[in-house]
Design a protein around this motif. Structure first.
Motif, PDB file in Angstrom:
ATOM      1  N   LEU A 335      62.883 -80.314  29.733  1.00  0.00           N
ATOM      2  CA  LEU A 335      63.933 -80.537  30.922  1.00  0.00           C
ATOM      3  C   LEU A 335      64.075 -79.296  31.631  1.00  0.00           C
ATOM      4  O   LEU A 335      65.029 -78.392  30.718  1.00  0.00           O
ATOM      5  N   TYR A 336      63.990 -79.115  32.633  1.00  0.00           N
ATOM      6  CA  TYR A 336      64.476 -77.789  33.491  1.00  0.00           C
ATOM      7  C   TYR A 336      64.436 -78.341  35.057  1.00  0.00           C
ATOM      8  O   TYR A 336      63.333 -79.059  35.378  1.00  0.00           O
ATOM      9  N   PRO A 337      65.008 -77.479  35.943  1.00  0.00           N
ATOM     10  CA  PRO A 337      65.240 -78.092  37.446  1.00  0.00           C
ATOM     11  C   PRO A 337      63.726 -78.094  38.013  1.00  0.00           C
ATOM     12  O   PRO A 337      63.377 -78.902  38.918  1.00  0.00           O
ATOM     13  N   HIS A 338      62.965 -77.093  37.601  1.00  0.00           N
ATOM     14  CA  HIS A 338      61.464 -77.024  38.461  1.00  0.00           C
ATOM     15  C   HIS A 338      60.365 -77.803  37.647  1.00  0.00           C
ATOM     16  O   HIS A 338      59.152 -77.740  37.903  1.00  0.00           O
ATOM     17  N   LEU A 339      60.955 -78.397  36.403  1.00  0.00           N
ATOM     18  CA  LEU A 339      59.572 -79.347  36.043  1.00  0.00           C
ATOM     19  C   LEU A 339      59.344 -80.481  36.818  1.00  0.00           C
ATOM     20  O   LEU A 339      60.047 -80.915  37.704  1.00  0.00           O
ATOM     21  N   ARG A 340      57.744 -80.572  36.878  1.00  0.00           N
ATOM     22  CA  ARG A 340      57.239 -81.565  37.830  1.00  0.00           C
ATOM     23  C   ARG A 340      57.387 -82.977  37.386  1.00  0.00           C
ATOM     24  O   ARG A 340      57.208 -83.055  35.882  1.00  0.00           O
TER      25      ARG A 340
END
Length: 361
Positions: A335-340
């Motif tokens: 989980l991280y903001p730029h994960l698709r």
């Protein structure tokens, strides 16, 4: 996330190279003002890391030898470590079986006459029942210190993390929602005297009258300007990054089979910032191994409860069944903001296929 701020950080560092103001100065003061405003407090005191934020807060509150601080056993070790560094004793509390957070009931169960404060940990990015905890603490006559290391921007009611207790302690370790490019931390508070004491303690106990006037036994725990530039640049993106995390968590909640990998529960009345996507699975070691073979990296937060660790076992009074059971099953998914979104869908599908069903069906 680095790409989002690279240009602004590079420009800020260029100014620092020209000025030579690497310790303190305008960059640190500006970030402290911005961080206090973001959290909704009068003061923010930058320090070297999140552990120091807790340690110095306990000391600034006068907590030390002979005192105890209630700490949820389901937390990163730094929460308990900071209590011991201040000279006090941690009193370990169990947690709610759904949210894995401290509750008013588990706080009260851990109380002794020596308890001076409770470290309320906003674990995985979610705040616990602050209204109940604050009321219980007020009735018991103890301070509430927020360990908000994983909850930058989380809210409970109308207030953000850090603005509920006497102080809120933050880590800006690079992996946090608001992360520096190294170690950094801060304490936020609306208590003027506490802020003044923290300013002294972080800077060798210096008094306001001069560079070599040391009125307190302090230490060297200053937020440097290099990290302040990074944090100021990233702060402008924090709400958007947290919103992106929330969107991805919604996909996990829609797709993960709750009979295979139930996610940690959500509390009504607040908004978490989803620092970690934590689920619980059976046969975790095998599940992790097969996920790794499928190209999915996972973590465990946390495999050993604090009260079972060798340095802290002497502070434990007995088993804490909820924490101990959870420690054998918790699994943190990517989980991280730029994960698709497509990657989240693939992870959820893989977990559903690999992990055993909890009902045995």
């Amino acid at each position: 996330m680095t790409a989002d701020v690279r240009e602004e950080v590079t420009a800020g560092w260029s100014e620092l190279l020209d000025s030579g103001a690497f310790i303190g100065g305008t960059a640190v003061a500006r970030f402290e003002q911005d961080w206090a405003a973001f959290c909704g407090t009068r003061h923010a005191v930058g320090v070297a890391n999140g552990t120091d934020a807790l340690h110095l807060t306990f000391r600034a509150l006068g907590i030390g030898a002979g005192d105890e601080v209630v700490v949820p056993a389901n937390t990163f070790v730094a929460t308990a470590e900071a209590v011991v560094l201040a000279g006090a004793r941690p009193r370990f509390a169990d947690v709610d079986p759904d949210t894995l957070l401290i509750t008013p009931e588990t706080l009260e169960a851990a109380m002794t006459p020596a308890v001076r404060a409770v470290a309320v940990v906003h674990l995985y990015g979610q705040m616990p029942d602050m209204e109940g905890l604050l009321a219980t603490a007020a009735r018991l006559g103890i301070d509430v210190v927020e360990d908000a290391a994983q909850a930058q921007g989380a809210t409970r009611g109308e207030a953000r993390a850090g603005a509920h207790g006497v102080a809120g302690c933050f880590s800006f370790y690079p992996g946090k929602n608001l992360g520096a490019f190294g170690d950094a931390g801060a304490v936020v508070t609306s208590d003027d005297r506490l802020a003044e004491t923290l300013l002294s303690l972080r800077d060798h106990g210096r008094a306001g009258s001069g560079h070599y006037d040391h009125g307190l036994l302090g230490l060297n725990s200053r937020l440097d300007a290099v990290q302040a530039v990074v944090l100021a640049a990233k702060l402008r993106h924090l709400d958007a990054w947290n919103a992106a995390r929330a969107d991805l968590m919604a996909v996990y909640r829609d797709l993960l089979d709750p009979d295979v990998a139930p996610l940690v529960g959500r509390l009504q009345g607040g908004r978490g910032v989803h620092h970690l996507a934590v689920t619980r699975v059976l046969d975790r070691a095998r599940v992790r191994e097969e996920l790794a073979e499928a190209g999915v990296a996972t973590g465990i937060h946390y495999p050993t409860p604090c009260h079972l660790m060798t340095p802290y076992a002497g502070y434990a009074d007995g088993p804490l069944p909820v924490t101990e059971s959870a420690a054998a099953q918790v699994l943190s998914l990517p989980l991280y903001p730029h994960l698709r979104v497509g990657d989240v869908e693939r992870v959820a599908k893989t977990v559903n296929a690999i992990a055993p069903r909890r009902s045995g069906r």
